[in-house]
Design a protein around this motif. Sequence first.
Motif: not given
Length: 456
Positions: A41, A327, A331, A334
């Motif tokens: 993450e 992906s 991320t 964001s």
Amino acid sequence: MKERFAKLLLGEDMSGGGKGVSSALALSNALTNLAAAVFGEQKRLEPMAPERKARWRKEIDWLLSVTEYVVEMVPTQQKSKDGSIMEIMTTRQRTDLHMNIPALRKLDTMLIDCLDNFKDQTEFYYVSKDADDQNKDSSKSKNDDKWWLPTPKVPVDGLSEAARRFLQYQKDCVNQVLKAAMAINAQTLSEMEIPESYIESLPKNGRASLGDLIYRSITDEFFDPDQFLGTIDMSSEHKILDLKNRIEASIVIWKRKMNQKDTKSSWGSAVSMEKRELFEERAETILILLKHRFPGLPQSSLDISKIQFNKDVGQAVLESYSRILESLAFTVLSRIEDVLHADGQTQNPSQGRKSNARNPIPKPDKCPTQREEVEKSGGAETPLSSMTLSDFMGWSNDQGESDKKDPLAVSDELEKDIDNGGKLQKLPIINTDHKKMSYLETMGVLRGRGEKEEMC
């Protein structure tokens, strides 16, 4: 390296009992697991650690090396010693891999370079999730739905104009990476064969798949996709994904019925082929709108089934690599949005609680088109970072519905390359064959008939 490739060759079945997955799925899983281990993450806008970056580049090269041996036979001319010329067949890398693997590698480099660009920034910082409440109050509403992430903090008077422009530029660049990765992933998935197990699980007609309400809306004489989506409950991700699954299932059903229209199969129907093609075009339009409005939506049942049962190694690598980059780009986008939101909150605190309604990808109809940008700059070439989704996909605002290209294909006008400065330039073209009329054209032909036919 030996251990990793042993797992690939065994199809992840370490017992050696022959119960492993196919080579294509094993490679797909290996790419996905590598990305999860390296990126995890991405919680902050900061460069990757050197050891993680080195591991990523080394191991992604290992896994992508298999694509160099996925080849096709092509004719070529060879000159013999006596001067005569003959035509022989030689091998070269398969066309889809030759076009898309270099493009994905460049998108990969661009994302990592984007993170590296935040190395020396001092305008904003992060507060740990365990920090005291006094440090987190100003951005608490922003992170209510991201409680596990550190909270970005900016100076009391906000970011400087230079920092704001820098963040916006990085956001535009990552936005284009996201669009390109989405286009390649969607195109690859569309080319994968639909598994028989998925087909066997479908109902026998589109009405049963869609439900009476949705079916009546799609088969009505006058159809407006935006109005249709406005009447559907899309209050949660689960409901949106359910709608996507229903629409995709109905498209598969209608396509099979058109392909088997001359047989006495149980898939047969009394509905005319022209009308069924019209329904299919309408359903595909809804799918496109869903993908544009909700880019972070999980994979549908059809996509998961295709990936699981796909046997084509080349397609497996393209799909998984583009999904990984999609992906990661989403991320990073964001995280940039988080910082810009924190800055906007300092400028106008009353606007600070609208985070849940924001979409990281700007809507095409609210952004300047490529033509407008060219006119503003006096005819100079438009940088890709200012292009909208419509421009990138090859759409033009002054075209009619019937002249639109396949929205999942990258435009032929994209003639630039990606350099280390973070600009997209010259992505290989992704060709798709658009063999059908648009749903509006088909509807125009059918409106005069006025006859009502029922679905099986």
